[in-house]
Design a protein around this motif. Structure first.
Motif, PDB file in Angstrom:
ATOM      1  N   ASP A  98      -4.693   6.743 -11.488  1.00  0.00           N
ATOM      2  CA  ASP A  98      -4.535   5.763 -11.838  1.00  0.00           C
ATOM      3  C   ASP A  98      -4.131   5.971 -13.486  1.00  0.00           C
ATOM      4  OD1 ASP A  98      -5.343   4.600  -9.455  1.00  0.00           O
ATOM      5  OD2 ASP A  98      -7.076   4.604 -10.117  1.00  0.00           O
ATOM      6  N   LEU A  99      -4.742   5.724 -14.680  1.00  0.00           N
ATOM      7  CA  LEU A  99      -5.143   6.049 -15.742  1.00  0.00           C
ATOM      8  C   LEU A  99      -2.952   7.302 -16.269  1.00  0.00           C
ATOM      9  CD1 LEU A  99      -5.340   5.416 -18.246  1.00  0.00           C
ATOM     10  CD2 LEU A  99      -7.012   6.890 -18.220  1.00  0.00           C
ATOM     11  N   PHE A 100      -3.368   8.414 -15.956  1.00  0.00           N
ATOM     12  CA  PHE A 100      -3.193   9.423 -16.421  1.00  0.00           C
ATOM     13  C   PHE A 100      -1.846   9.239 -15.856  1.00  0.00           C
ATOM     14  CE2 PHE A 100      -6.805  12.324 -16.933  1.00  0.00           C
ATOM     15  CZ  PHE A 100      -7.572  11.378 -17.707  1.00  0.00           C
ATOM     16  N   PRO A 101      -1.165   9.292 -14.441  1.00  0.00           N
ATOM     17  CA  PRO A 101       0.018   9.233 -14.149  1.00  0.00           C
ATOM     18  C   PRO A 101       0.795   7.986 -14.465  1.00  0.00           C
ATOM     19  CG  PRO A 101      -0.971   9.248 -11.861  1.00  0.00           C
ATOM     20  CD  PRO A 101      -2.007   9.514 -13.589  1.00  0.00           C
ATOM     21  N   ALA A 102      -0.260   6.669 -14.395  1.00  0.00           N
ATOM     22  CA  ALA A 102       0.743   5.513 -15.186  1.00  0.00           C
ATOM     23  C   ALA A 102       1.032   5.421 -16.857  1.00  0.00           C
ATOM     24  CB  ALA A 102       0.031   4.411 -14.706  1.00  0.00           C
ATOM     25  N   LYS A 103       0.283   5.959 -17.155  1.00  0.00           N
ATOM     26  CA  LYS A 103       1.005   6.488 -18.926  1.00  0.00           C
ATOM     27  C   LYS A 103       1.712   7.330 -18.859  1.00  0.00           C
ATOM     28  CE  LYS A 103      -1.038   5.612 -21.947  1.00  0.00           C
ATOM     29  NZ  LYS A 103      -0.462   4.290 -22.793  1.00  0.00           N
ATOM     30  N   SER A 104       2.002   8.402 -18.023  1.00  0.00           N
ATOM     31  CA  SER A 104       2.769   9.693 -18.009  1.00  0.00           C
ATOM     32  C   SER A 104       4.720   8.791 -17.484  1.00  0.00           C
ATOM     33  CB  SER A 104       2.459  10.774 -17.029  1.00  0.00           C
ATOM     34  OG  SER A 104       1.818  11.714 -17.406  1.00  0.00           O
ATOM     35  N   SER A 105       4.538   8.278 -16.057  1.00  0.00           N
ATOM     36  CA  SER A 105       5.001   6.764 -15.915  1.00  0.00           C
ATOM     37  C   SER A 105       6.152   6.155 -17.200  1.00  0.00           C
ATOM     38  CB  SER A 105       5.198   6.640 -14.900  1.00  0.00           C
ATOM     39  OG  SER A 105       5.033   7.598 -13.890  1.00  0.00           O
ATOM     40  N   THR A 123       1.006  -1.193   0.102  1.00  0.00           N
ATOM     41  CA  THR A 123      -0.091  -0.135  -0.222  1.00  0.00           C
ATOM     42  C   THR A 123       0.842   1.283  -0.428  1.00  0.00           C
ATOM     43  OG1 THR A 123      -0.213  -0.130   2.777  1.00  0.00           O
ATOM     44  CG2 THR A 123      -1.617  -1.333   1.148  1.00  0.00           C
ATOM     45  N   SER A 124       0.025   2.232  -0.515  1.00  0.00           N
ATOM     46  CA  SER A 124       0.981   3.371  -0.609  1.00  0.00           C
ATOM     47  C   SER A 124       1.549   4.346   0.936  1.00  0.00           C
ATOM     48  CB  SER A 124      -0.187   4.814  -0.623  1.00  0.00           C
ATOM     49  OG  SER A 124      -1.596   4.071  -0.123  1.00  0.00           O
ATOM     50  N   GLU A 125       0.719   3.599   2.375  1.00  0.00           N
ATOM     51  CA  GLU A 125       1.399   4.008   2.985  1.00  0.00           C
ATOM     52  C   GLU A 125       2.766   3.173   3.344  1.00  0.00           C
ATOM     53  OE1 GLU A 125      -0.395   5.307   7.942  1.00  0.00           O
ATOM     54  OE2 GLU A 125      -1.001   4.328   6.619  1.00  0.00           O
ATOM     55  N   GLU A 126       2.547   2.040   3.340  1.00  0.00           N
ATOM     56  CA  GLU A 126       4.207   1.076   3.353  1.00  0.00           C
ATOM     57  C   GLU A 126       5.438   1.728   2.834  1.00  0.00           C
ATOM     58  OE1 GLU A 126       1.953  -2.993   4.526  1.00  0.00           O
ATOM     59  OE2 GLU A 126       1.949  -2.500   2.127  1.00  0.00           O
ATOM     60  N   TRP A 127       4.699   2.697   1.701  1.00  0.00           N
ATOM     61  CA  TRP A 127       5.681   2.676   0.542  1.00  0.00           C
ATOM     62  C   TRP A 127       6.037   3.950   0.712  1.00  0.00           C
ATOM     63  CZ3 TRP A 127       3.850   1.197  -5.024  1.00  0.00           C
ATOM     64  CH2 TRP A 127       4.147   0.099  -5.086  1.00  0.00           C
ATOM     65  N   GLY A 128       4.795   5.281   1.872  1.00  0.00           N
ATOM     66  CA  GLY A 128       5.150   6.405   2.143  1.00  0.00           C
ATOM     67  C   GLY A 128       5.201   7.332   1.014  1.00  0.00           C
ATOM     68  N   VAL A 129       4.416   6.888   0.487  1.00  0.00           N
ATOM     69  CA  VAL A 129       3.971   7.876  -0.582  1.00  0.00           C
ATOM     70  C   VAL A 129       2.656   7.874  -1.816  1.00  0.00           C
ATOM     71  CG1 VAL A 129       5.481   6.163  -2.616  1.00  0.00           C
ATOM     72  CG2 VAL A 129       5.252   8.715  -3.564  1.00  0.00           C
ATOM     73  N   THR A 130       1.716   8.560  -2.218  1.00  0.00           N
ATOM     74  CA  THR A 130       0.556   8.300  -2.464  1.00  0.00           C
ATOM     75  C   THR A 130       0.606   8.752  -3.551  1.00  0.00           C
ATOM     76  OG1 THR A 130      -1.011  10.314  -1.882  1.00  0.00           O
ATOM     77  CG2 THR A 130      -0.531   8.196  -0.181  1.00  0.00           C
ATOM     78  N   LYS A 131      -0.349   8.545  -4.897  1.00  0.00           N
ATOM     79  CA  LYS A 131      -0.447   8.178  -6.140  1.00  0.00           C
ATOM     80  C   LYS A 131      -1.574  10.053  -6.035  1.00  0.00           C
ATOM     81  CE  LYS A 131      -3.728   4.881  -6.854  1.00  0.00           C
ATOM     82  NZ  LYS A 131      -4.063   4.015  -7.309  1.00  0.00           N
ATOM     83  N   PRO A 132      -1.297  10.539  -7.115  1.00  0.00           N
ATOM     84  CA  PRO A 132      -0.624  10.104  -8.240  1.00  0.00           C
ATOM     85  C   PRO A 132       0.789  10.667  -8.038  1.00  0.00           C
ATOM     86  CG  PRO A 132      -1.970  12.646  -8.616  1.00  0.00           C
ATOM     87  CD  PRO A 132      -2.052  12.123  -7.244  1.00  0.00           C
ATOM     88  N   ASP A 133       1.718  10.814  -7.349  1.00  0.00           N
ATOM     89  CA  ASP A 133       3.086  11.463  -7.592  1.00  0.00           C
ATOM     90  C   ASP A 133       4.113  10.359  -8.043  1.00  0.00           C
ATOM     91  OD1 ASP A 133       5.905  11.336  -6.731  1.00  0.00           O
ATOM     92  OD2 ASP A 133       5.216  12.443  -4.367  1.00  0.00           O
ATOM     93  N   PRO A 134       4.319  10.593  -9.280  1.00  0.00           N
ATOM     94  CA  PRO A 134       5.219   9.972 -10.029  1.00  0.00           C
ATOM     95  C   PRO A 134       5.955   8.502  -8.596  1.00  0.00           C
ATOM     96  CG  PRO A 134       5.460  12.166 -10.801  1.00  0.00           C
ATOM     97  CD  PRO A 134       5.073  12.323  -9.599  1.00  0.00           C
ATOM     98  N   GLU A 135       6.552   9.394  -8.058  1.00  0.00           N
ATOM     99  CA  GLU A 135       7.864   7.710  -7.589  1.00  0.00           C
ATOM    100  C   GLU A 135       6.277   6.624  -7.035  1.00  0.00           C
ATOM    101  OE1 GLU A 135      10.446   6.540  -4.850  1.00  0.00           O
ATOM    102  OE2 GLU A 135      10.444   8.687  -6.631  1.00  0.00           O
ATOM    103  N   PHE A 136       5.555   7.194  -6.738  1.00  0.00           N
ATOM    104  CA  PHE A 136       4.382   5.914  -6.397  1.00  0.00           C
ATOM    105  C   PHE A 136       4.457   4.867  -7.714  1.00  0.00           C
ATOM    106  CE2 PHE A 136       0.747   3.345  -7.163  1.00  0.00           C
ATOM    107  CZ  PHE A 136       0.642   3.182  -5.999  1.00  0.00           C
ATOM    108  N   PHE A 137       4.616   5.352  -8.928  1.00  0.00           N
ATOM    109  CA  PHE A 137       4.646   5.065  -9.796  1.00  0.00           C
ATOM    110  C   PHE A 137       6.070   4.246 -10.495  1.00  0.00           C
ATOM    111  CE2 PHE A 137       0.471   7.254 -10.108  1.00  0.00           C
ATOM    112  CZ  PHE A 137      -0.267   5.791 -10.459  1.00  0.00           C
ATOM    113  N   ALA A 138       6.875   4.696  -9.613  1.00  0.00           N
ATOM    114  CA  ALA A 138       8.719   4.071  -9.662  1.00  0.00           C
ATOM    115  C   ALA A 138       8.627   3.331  -9.166  1.00  0.00           C
ATOM    116  CB  ALA A 138       9.397   6.103  -9.512  1.00  0.00           C
ATOM    117  N   ARG A 139       7.884   3.306  -7.810  1.00  0.00           N
ATOM    118  CA  ARG A 139       8.152   2.217  -6.536  1.00  0.00           C
ATOM    119  C   ARG A 139       7.197   1.291  -7.582  1.00  0.00           C
ATOM    120  NH1 ARG A 139       8.596   3.269  -1.610  1.00  0.00           N
ATOM    121  NH2 ARG A 139       9.957   4.621  -1.057  1.00  0.00           N
TER     122      ARG A 139
END
Length: 220
Positions: free
Chosen positions: A163-170, A125-141
């Motif tokens: 979900d859709l737009f940041p995933a595609k941007s990554s 989950t995002s809390e376990e990663w310490g970063v939330t969507k749509p932050d590009p760092e989430f999709f880097a993870r």
């Protein structure tokens, strides 16, 4: 595709219990919260803003921790899963694909989801990663754990902006599922239909759909 990554809320898990628990905590009828969430969705706003309408100035994070302290924190069980989750994930794994669950949820939600023993290689989950969507760092993870290049990693979710737009941007491929308020309301929007590699109504569409060229219509 080599890896399929799934969002959590309104992709794998119904949010009924989530919003009903907030209604109970705030002392309002569940339909009041549902109506306000729907209004936020239509306006393209974050659904959690519905809580601020009910309790102006309330810090949702503090309120969440207060609920936990009162023994009224998050809970998930098998009944919260959409019925297509287990068969779809199991078939994708049987076809040799890596299956990852990664979405915006609390650490506790991650524990509860892992306890359900889903047919997935990883649940985080995002809390376990310490970063939330749509932050590009989430999709880097997401790419770090996908064990596949971006063009061979598919992110599946219901929310266009998260979900859709940041995933595609990554650089990932993306499938938009018509499920939940965001998924249904924005499904026909031109930005969604033009951006998504695939548009689906059910997770069980995925195995056969992934064998078809990107952008191909679903079989009738």
């Amino acid at each position: 595709m080599e890896t399929i990554v799934f969002d959590i809320g309104e992709t794998l898990v119904r949010d009924d219990r989530h919003w009903a628990s907030w209604a109970d905590w705030l002392g309002v009828p569940p339909h009041t919260v549902s109506a306000l969430v729907g209004a936020a969705v239509i306006q393209g706003r974050d659904a959690t803003e519905a809580l601020a309408v009910l309790r102006p100035g309330m810090d949702a994070t503090e309120a969440y921790h207060a609920r936990v302290a009162a023994g009224r924190g998050e809970y998930l069980d098998e009944t919260d899963l959409y019925p297509d989750v287990r068969p779809a994930l199991a078939e994708l794994r049987a076809r040799g694909l890596r299956v990852v669950v990664a979405g915006d949820r609390s650490r506790r939600a991650g524990e509860l989801l892992r306890a359900l023993d889903l047919p997935a290689d990883l649940v985080v989950t995002s809390e376990e990663w310490g970063v939330t969507k749509p932050d590009p760092e989430f999709f880097a993870r997401v790419l770090d754990v996908s064990h596949a290049p971006p063009h061979a990693t598919l992110y599946v979710g219901d929310h266009p902006a998260e979900d859709l737009f940041p995933a595609k941007s990554s650089g990932l491929r993306a499938a938009h599922i018509r499920r939940g308020p965001y998924g249904h309301w924005w499904a026909g929007h031109a930005d969604v239909t033009e951006t998504a590699d695939w548009l689906i109504d059910s997770l069980t569409d995925l195995p056969a759909l992934l064998a078809r060229p990107a952008g191909s219509p679903l079989p009738s």
